[in-house]
Motif scaffolding. Structure first.
Motif, mmCIF file in Angstrom:
data_model
loop_
_atom_site.group_PDB
_atom_site.id
_atom_site.type_symbol
_atom_site.label_atom_id
_atom_site.label_comp_id
_atom_site.label_asym_id
_atom_site.label_seq_id
_atom_site.Cartn_x
_atom_site.Cartn_y
_atom_site.Cartn_z
ATOM 1 N N TYR A 199 -9.536 -15.354 -9.006
ATOM 2 C CA TYR A 199 -9.773 -16.471 -8.090
ATOM 3 C C TYR A 199 -9.964 -16.016 -6.641
ATOM 4 O O TYR A 199 -10.440 -16.797 -5.814
ATOM 5 N N PHE A 200 -9.588 -14.796 -6.325
ATOM 6 C CA PHE A 200 -9.497 -14.396 -4.925
ATOM 7 C C PHE A 200 -10.649 -13.492 -4.493
ATOM 8 O O PHE A 200 -10.973 -12.507 -5.159
ATOM 9 N N ALA A 201 -11.238 -13.847 -3.350
ATOM 10 C CA ALA A 201 -12.262 -12.991 -2.762
ATOM 11 C C ALA A 201 -11.650 -11.689 -2.262
ATOM 12 O O ALA A 201 -12.330 -10.653 -2.200
ATOM 13 N N ARG A 202 -10.376 -11.731 -1.939
ATOM 14 C CA ARG A 202 -9.673 -10.542 -1.446
ATOM 15 C C ARG A 202 -8.169 -10.723 -1.657
ATOM 16 O O ARG A 202 -7.651 -11.835 -1.525
ATOM 17 N N ILE A 203 -7.497 -9.647 -1.983
ATOM 18 C CA ILE A 203 -6.034 -9.629 -2.081
ATOM 19 C C ILE A 203 -5.524 -8.529 -1.167
ATOM 20 O O ILE A 203 -5.909 -7.363 -1.313
ATOM 21 N N ASP A 204 -4.674 -8.890 -0.218
ATOM 22 C CA ASP A 204 -4.087 -7.908 0.698
ATOM 23 C C ASP A 204 -2.570 -8.056 0.717
ATOM 24 O O ASP A 204 -2.039 -9.133 1.030
ATOM 25 N N GLY A 205 -1.899 -6.972 0.384
ATOM 26 C CA GLY A 205 -0.459 -6.889 0.571
ATOM 27 C C GLY A 205 -0.170 -5.861 1.644
ATOM 28 O O GLY A 205 -1.081 -5.356 2.316
ATOM 29 N N LEU A 206 1.086 -5.537 1.798
ATOM 30 C CA LEU A 206 1.506 -4.599 2.837
ATOM 31 C C LEU A 206 1.319 -3.170 2.334
ATOM 32 O O LEU A 206 1.976 -2.747 1.388
ATOM 33 N N SER A 207 0.406 -2.445 2.954
ATOM 34 C CA SER A 207 0.202 -1.047 2.587
ATOM 35 C C SER A 207 0.516 -0.109 3.741
ATOM 36 O O SER A 207 0.588 1.099 3.570
ATOM 37 N N ASN A 208 0.713 -0.682 4.913
ATOM 38 C CA ASN A 208 1.184 0.110 6.045
ATOM 39 C C ASN A 208 1.942 -0.818 6.982
ATOM 40 O O ASN A 208 1.826 -2.029 6.900
ATOM 41 N N GLY A 209 2.728 -0.240 7.867
ATOM 42 C CA GLY A 209 3.555 -1.041 8.752
ATOM 43 C C GLY A 209 4.943 -1.254 8.169
ATOM 44 O O GLY A 209 5.184 -0.997 6.995
ATOM 45 N N TRP A 227 4.299 -8.543 0.855
ATOM 46 C CA TRP A 227 4.851 -7.773 -0.256
ATOM 47 C C TRP A 227 3.979 -6.532 -0.464
ATOM 48 O O TRP A 227 2.818 -6.498 -0.040
ATOM 49 N N ALA A 228 4.515 -5.523 -1.117
ATOM 50 C CA ALA A 228 3.795 -4.265 -1.328
ATOM 51 C C ALA A 228 2.448 -4.514 -2.005
ATOM 52 O O ALA A 228 2.374 -5.209 -3.022
ATOM 53 N N HIS A 229 1.395 -3.930 -1.449
ATOM 54 C CA HIS A 229 0.032 -4.205 -1.905
ATOM 55 C C HIS A 229 -0.168 -3.898 -3.387
ATOM 56 O O HIS A 229 -0.714 -4.720 -4.136
ATOM 57 N N ASP A 230 0.232 -2.714 -3.815
ATOM 58 C CA ASP A 230 0.001 -2.323 -5.211
ATOM 59 C C ASP A 230 0.704 -3.270 -6.179
ATOM 60 O O ASP A 230 0.144 -3.641 -7.216
ATOM 61 N N ARG A 231 1.924 -3.648 -5.853
ATOM 62 C CA ARG A 231 2.666 -4.572 -6.715
ATOM 63 C C ARG A 231 2.018 -5.954 -6.724
ATOM 64 O O ARG A 231 1.957 -6.623 -7.754
ATOM 65 N N LEU A 232 1.532 -6.393 -5.558
ATOM 66 C CA LEU A 232 0.888 -7.700 -5.452
ATOM 67 C C LEU A 232 -0.367 -7.756 -6.316
ATOM 68 O O LEU A 232 -0.564 -8.714 -7.082
ATOM 69 N N VAL A 233 -1.208 -6.752 -6.204
ATOM 70 C CA VAL A 233 -2.443 -6.710 -6.987
ATOM 71 C C VAL A 233 -2.126 -6.702 -8.480
ATOM 72 O O VAL A 233 -2.743 -7.426 -9.268
ATOM 73 N N ARG A 234 -1.140 -5.902 -8.855
ATOM 74 C CA ARG A 234 -0.773 -5.807 -10.269
ATOM 75 C C ARG A 234 -0.207 -7.113 -10.808
ATOM 76 O O ARG A 234 -0.548 -7.552 -11.908
ATOM 77 N N TRP A 268 -3.933 -17.996 0.873
ATOM 78 C CA TRP A 268 -2.643 -18.307 0.267
ATOM 79 C C TRP A 268 -1.607 -17.234 0.608
ATOM 80 O O TRP A 268 -1.912 -16.033 0.585
ATOM 81 N N ASP A 269 -0.397 -17.670 0.849
ATOM 82 C CA ASP A 269 0.750 -16.770 0.861
ATOM 83 C C ASP A 269 1.199 -16.587 -0.589
ATOM 84 O O ASP A 269 0.852 -17.392 -1.468
ATOM 85 N N TRP A 270 1.989 -15.558 -0.846
ATOM 86 C CA TRP A 270 2.429 -15.271 -2.210
ATOM 87 C C TRP A 270 3.878 -15.684 -2.444
ATOM 88 O O TRP A 270 4.161 -16.703 -3.040
#
Length: 212
Positions: free
Chosen positions: A126-136, A109-116, A6-8
């Motif tokens: 629901y998610f096996a993994r959550i990845d936001g932007l943490s570098n780049g 979107w920023a990883h920490d904010r996305l996870v929170r 999924w996209d956020w």
């Protein structure tokens, strides 16, 4: 399909009003008139700095992108508090989980904010993994992030469906050999989505038609 990515922003999280409001705030000092959602969608593309150049009608100056991006996020993070999940997002997440198949979340979107935020909304389970932007660089292409995300999932790309609201989502899926469905509730005009040749849906639940 065995897995959905999924996209956020603009997909699971219905934040178009916050995005448009934050963009208008960014360009107010330039004396530009406010855009509505359709006006924003007409200018929107990735990388985001190209959209900003469209809005301004000129190339960005040295350091201007960084200032605009920071101003956007400062405004967006206030406005997004009034936003919620897309109308059928929770039902879709639950239905897919009940089917015994897996799903994950990949966002620029920023990883920490996305996870929170996912945790605050009670959907992180629901998610096996959550990845936001943490570098780049923020605002860039999703393709390389999609590569890293899929490598971490241990699922064949041919068994994956990507559901997102932008052409960048579809191109990132194509880049890794996954399928894609594009949703009209986000930041891209329906006509532009349809012209891409990828399937287009008006609700998230319709996307499941392409996940069998």
């Amino acid at each position: 399909m065995k897995h959905i990515i999924w996209d956020w922003n603009g997909t699971l999280f219905h934040d178009i009003d916050a995005v448009v409001g934050a963009t208008n705030a960014v360009f107010k000092p330039y004396g530009l008139p406010d855009m509505d959602a359709e006006g924003f969608r007409a200018a929107y593309t990735r990388p985001i700095w190209v959209a900003y150049e469209r809005i301004l009608g000129r190339p960005l100056h040295e350091g201007e992108w960084e200032r605009l991006d920071q101003a956007f996020h400062d405004n967006y993070h206030d406005l997004m508090e009034a936003c919620a999940l897309a109308a059928d997002a929770l039902d879709c997440l639950h239905e897919w989980a009940e089917s015994g198949r897996t799903q994950s979340l990949l966002s620029m979107w920023a990883h920490d904010r996305l996870v929170r935020k996912a945790a605050d909304l009670g959907i992180d389970r629901y998610f096996a993994r959550i990845d936001g932007l943490s570098n780049g660089a923020p605002g860039g292409s999703k393709a390389e992030h999609m590569v890293a995300h899929i490598e971490s999932l241990d699922v064949k790309p041919s068994h994956i469906l990507v559901i997102g609201d932008s052409l960048d989502d579809a191109h990132a899926a194509q880049h890794v050999g996954a399928s894609a469905v594009l949703y009209t509730g986000g930041m891209t005009r329906r006509t532009d989505l349809a012209a891409s040749g990828f399937p287009v849906v008006d609700t998230l639940s319709e996307a499941f038609t392409f996940a069998s």
